[in-house]
Every structure is written in C-alpha cells, then in structure tokens.
Scaffold this motif. Structure first.
Motif, PDB file in Angstrom:
ATOM      1  N   GLY A 161       2.714   2.023  -3.480  1.00  0.00           N
ATOM      2  CA  GLY A 161       1.920   2.695  -4.498  1.00  0.00           C
ATOM      3  C   GLY A 161       1.724   1.893  -5.762  1.00  0.00           C
ATOM      4  O   GLY A 161       2.221   0.773  -5.919  1.00  0.00           O
ATOM      5  N   GLU A 162       1.022   2.497  -6.694  1.00  0.00           N
ATOM      6  CA  GLU A 162       0.513   1.793  -7.872  1.00  0.00           C
ATOM      7  C   GLU A 162       1.601   1.301  -8.805  1.00  0.00           C
ATOM      8  O   GLU A 162       1.459   0.247  -9.420  1.00  0.00           O
ATOM      9  N   HIS A 163       2.688   2.000  -8.931  1.00  0.00           N
ATOM     10  CA  HIS A 163       3.691   1.649  -9.932  1.00  0.00           C
ATOM     11  C   HIS A 163       4.851   0.846  -9.340  1.00  0.00           C
ATOM     12  O   HIS A 163       5.881   0.669  -9.991  1.00  0.00           O
ATOM     13  N   HIS A 177      -0.817  -3.791  -6.495  1.00  0.00           N
ATOM     14  CA  HIS A 177      -1.464  -2.478  -6.380  1.00  0.00           C
ATOM     15  C   HIS A 177      -2.019  -2.133  -7.764  1.00  0.00           C
ATOM     16  O   HIS A 177      -1.287  -1.718  -8.655  1.00  0.00           O
ATOM     17  N   GLY A 178      -3.312  -2.355  -7.940  1.00  0.00           N
ATOM     18  CA  GLY A 178      -3.919  -2.215  -9.258  1.00  0.00           C
ATOM     19  C   GLY A 178      -3.565  -3.409 -10.136  1.00  0.00           C
ATOM     20  O   GLY A 178      -2.910  -4.362  -9.707  1.00  0.00           O
ATOM     21  N   GLY A 235      -6.923  -0.001  -3.127  1.00  0.00           N
ATOM     22  CA  GLY A 235      -6.170  -0.132  -4.366  1.00  0.00           C
ATOM     23  C   GLY A 235      -5.594  -1.503  -4.616  1.00  0.00           C
ATOM     24  O   GLY A 235      -5.063  -1.782  -5.706  1.00  0.00           O
ATOM     25  N   THR A 281       0.831  -1.205   0.000  1.00  0.00           N
ATOM     26  CA  THR A 281       0.000   0.000   0.000  1.00  0.00           C
ATOM     27  C   THR A 281       0.865   1.255   0.000  1.00  0.00           C
ATOM     28  O   THR A 281       0.608   2.210  -0.748  1.00  0.00           O
TER      29      THR A 281
END
Length: 499
Positions: free
Chosen positions: A271-273, A451-452, A290, A268
C-alpha cells in the motif's frame, strides 16, 4: 566547503584519468625473456643445448624470446576490435631486427578458451603474424620464439635490437596501438601521493565535522526501508545500502529480493504508506496504477553456456530455434555432441521478461519439464530438458553444473564465473556502446518503484537520490551497469507509463 570541493575534485580527476584514459581498451605486450642460447661456458649435460639446429643445420647465433601478449585495459577485446581489414587474419605482427625465426610455439594461456583462436600461427618472411584473439579483462597468452642470426654471422657488437610489436585496437587508449608494459610490484608514487592527500583531507574533514553543531551528513534520513524485487539488481542494491548506512547511521535496510514480479506485487499489497522500494528489470505489468517508476540504470544481460558446449556465438535465429525446441544438440550448430538443456528464470522474473521481449521477439518460453535440469520429469512429454530457477545466482550455478546448459543472466553477475562462458549475439558482445547503438539486443532499464510519490524527507526518497548521484552511480558502474544519464541515447532509459 573548500575541503569538500577538494575531496570531490582530486579523486574525480584521478578517476577520470584512471577510467577514461588508462581504463579503456588497451592491448599490451611484455618481452619476458630475450637471451642468447650460445654456450659461453662448458655445457653441463650435453644434449639439446649442444645441438640447436634448423632442419639439421646448426644455428650460428641462436637466441630465445618469450613474448607475453595481454589485455591491460578495463574492457574486453573482441576480434572485431583489431584495426585491420576483415579479411586479414592477423591482429598483431612481430619482427626481430637482425634475426630470423626458426621456431615458434604458444607456451601459456590464461584461459583455455583462447586455444581455438591461436590455432593458426603464421611466420611469413620472418614476420610473426598472431591471430585476432578475443581477450577478456586480464587475459594473456605467451609465445616462445627460437631465433638465429639473419645474415648467418655471430653478432659481436652487443645485443640484438628489441623485438618490434605492431598492432592497433579500435577505440583504445590514445591511438590504440599496442604498448609495452612492465611488471610492477608495490604501490606507484602517484597512488601513494593521492593516498597521502586523501588521508590529510579525511583528518581535516573529521576535525571540521566534530567541531560543527550539526553532525548529520547532508540528505541523510532515518528509518527502516525494505528493498525488494530484481535479483539481477540485488548486488547493486545491497552494496548501495551498506554504503548509505556507513554515512547515515540511523538508517536500516531489509531485503526481500525474489524477482521483479514478486517485488512489484509485494509493493502493491503493502500500500501507499509502506516503507518499501521495489526494483524491476523493465516496466511493471498492467493493473498496478498506484506504482510510480524512476529510471536508475541501463542494465546489460547476457546468454551463458556451460563451458563444455564449445559454442561462444549465436545468431538471433539460432537462439529462437533453441528455445523453440528445433535445435536439440550443440553439434547441430558447430558445438560438441552434447544435448541442449535450457535453464531459465521463473515466470515473473524481469530478466525472463526482458529476454522474451528483446531476444525471442515477444514469444513466451515454454514451461518447465525438469526439477534437476538434467532429466525430464516422469510423465513429461519428449523434447528439450527445460527447468527454471528463482534467482540469478541459482541460474548461473545450474548452468555451470549442467552439461549442455544454456541460460541467461545480468552481465556483471555472470562475468568471471568458473565453468561458464558468455555468448555473443549475432557476433556482438554485451557492451554498453553496442546496446546503446542498437547492435546488441539484450538489455533493460532498471526501474525503482514506489507506491505513489514518497515524502521528500523520507528514507525512500533519500535512498533513491543516493542511487542516482555520486557514490550510488559509482556502485552501479562498478557492477557493469550504467547510470541512465551517461548514455549516448538517454531516452533508452525511460520511466514506465502509469496505467
């Protein structure tokens, strides 16, 4: 293409034969000695061999048989697996045509835990009745029988007929009957033929590979991926990563396995990338919208005790009373006079969450009051000694080293550990069929979180596909877990809901 097909089909057929046919529950026996005890020459040191008798009456035609009973399959055998009535205490019966039994003794145990199950040997009308002995993989015990001619006459027309061993295992190979096995050294002809075939196939594939324009294996991805989360799933993750790197040489992995909760928090925060994959024993907590889950495996867990407790089976009610603090000594439930000490995983562990949810009925474990797991910390209230550890291995080591200790672990990590014993719950061992059909409660779905949704060509996506197909699935099975697609009830493996 043809070489690749052969490379899959031939080992596949061999694997099916080995694991589905040969590798199920199987009970075997060996006659390791069957010899006359008559003197055919001069007795070098007259003594016991010259005075073989039964209640003072000399034996007419004495003989000795050494029989080895063994678990030759790939799964454990429990006392409920013997195909006899519940009130029948005998699991295996042995007779000796033409001979009567004058003496019987157990001479060898592969595991001291077998001793209690072999306390009641019975000889009824010259029929030996062996108890329903639970045996783990590769367990065995030996029985030595002293025999004499059944009609009181010396046999003059050759050896006696072989012993007759009768027993059946439910769900075993073929009709489940006990089969005679033989010691074997060296490699079998079938294995040698398969090895030779695969060697030729590897050479042929290498030639094709080096002649091709594209030297990159199918679905390989390059880059660096961090694996984090469950310590229970860590052995699978590490072996799968090594196997992936052997084929996809431009991929590298790092590991930060500190527990399911810590792994999900790290993902978490990243992050997304982030190039990160988190493994969790069960669903993520609320508040992480996410994170996206993919079911990977059906994971079995087990309670473990220090081998000196004398307890191997607990009811759900007894487990809840133990963790509730109302049972404080193992003698209260049929064990030895040893204080109960509880060794748990730290809060945030997926294994701990699964134990609380599926075994304790949603009740949270109390906090720790001990650092060394043997004595309460100064100033802590009276009651059971409770401590917590960061990883599965730490829990198992502490339980093995601590008298009276009780803990829990992923099944594969706990199997075949010294000074530890696995505990059945309500009489049921930790097996996939029992969990699959709702008779064993302690299991969880292993989920891989990102994440995503990762890019389809990324190392993260490629490694997730690898875990759920072919070699990855084999690695999951090898560690005692089961790919979700292979369950009788695949709905048990479910993705976590998106919050």
């Amino acid at each position: 293409m043809a070489l690749a097909t052969l490379g899959v089909v031939v080992p596949g057929v061999a694997a099916i034969y080995e694991f589905l046919v040969k590798g199920r529950k199987r009970l075997g026996y060996r006659v390791q000695m069957d010899t006359t005890a008559n003197d055919v020459g001069d007795i070098a040191a007259p003594g016991a061999l010259g005075e073989l008798s039964n209640n003072g009456v000399p034996l007419v035609d004495p003989s000795i048989v050494l029989l080895r009973i063994e678990n030759t399959g790939r799964t454990n055998i429990d006392e409920h697996d013997y195909a006899v009535r519940d009130d029948d205490k005998a699991g295996i019966r042995v007779s000796f045509p033409g001979r009567r039994v004058v003496g019987l003794v157990v001479t060898e145990l592969s595991d001291e835990n077998l001793r209690s199950s072999l306390a009641g040997l019975i000889v009824r009308d010259d029929l030996v009745e062996l108890p329903k002995v639970p045996m783990n993989r590769n367990d065995h015990y030996k029985v030595l029988a002293a025999l004499d001619s059944s009609d009181g006459a010396t046999k003059a027309d050759g050896p006696y007929p072989d012993p007759i061993v009768v027993g059946t295992i439910k769900g075993g190979v073929g009709d489940g009957r006990i089969i005679e096995t033989r010691s074997r050294t060296g490699t079998s002809k079938r294995a040698m033929a398969l090895i030779a075939f695969l060697a030729v196939l590897v050479v042929a594939q290498s030639v094709v590979f080096f002649r091709s324009d594209n030297g990159t294996p199918l679905d390989c991805a390059a880059g660096r991926l961090t694996l984090t989360g469950s310590t229970a799933f860590e052995p699978v993750a590490r072996e799968a990563a090594r196997s992936y790197q052997d084929v996809c040489t431009e991929a590298t992995f790092s590991f930060e396995m500190r527990g399911s909760g810590e792994g999900l928090l790290a993902l978490t925060r990243a992050g997304e990338h982030a190039d990160m994959l988190a493994f969790s024993d069960g669903d993520k907590p609320d508040g992480m919208p996410g994170l996206v889950a993919r079911p990977l495996a059906f994971v079995l867990f087990t309670l473990v005790v220090n081998a000196e407790t004398g307890v191997r089976d607990l009811t759900t009610e007894q487990i809840r009373r133990l963790y509730g603090g109302t049972i404080t000594n193992w003698k209260e439930i049929g064990g030895r006079d040893v204080p109960v000490r509880l060794i748990s995983r730290n809060p945030g562990s997926g294994t701990r969450a699964a134990f609380q949810r599926r075994v304790l009925g949603g009740v949270r474990e109390p906090g720790s009051n001990s650092d060394n797991c043997r004595d309460r910390d100064p100033g802590s209230p009276t009651g059971l000694v409770r401590c917590a550890r960061n990883s599965t291995d730490d829990v198992l080591r502490a339980v093995a080293d601590t008298p009276g200790a009780l803990g829990y672990s992923e099944l594969g990590a706990a199997t075949n550990r010294e000074n530890l014993a696995l505990v059945r719950i309500d009489g049921r061992p930790a097996t996939v069929p029992d969990a699959d059909h709702g008779t064993y409660p302690f299991w969880e779905t292993e989920l891989g979180y990102t994440h995503g949704d990762p890019d389809a060509h990324s190392l993260t996506a490629s490694f997730l596909r690898y875990l759920t197909t072919q070699v990855g699935a084999d690695i999951i099975r090898a560690h005692g877990d089961r790919p979700c697609a292979e369950l009788a009830n695949p709905q048990l493996c479910h993705p976590a809901p998106i919050s």
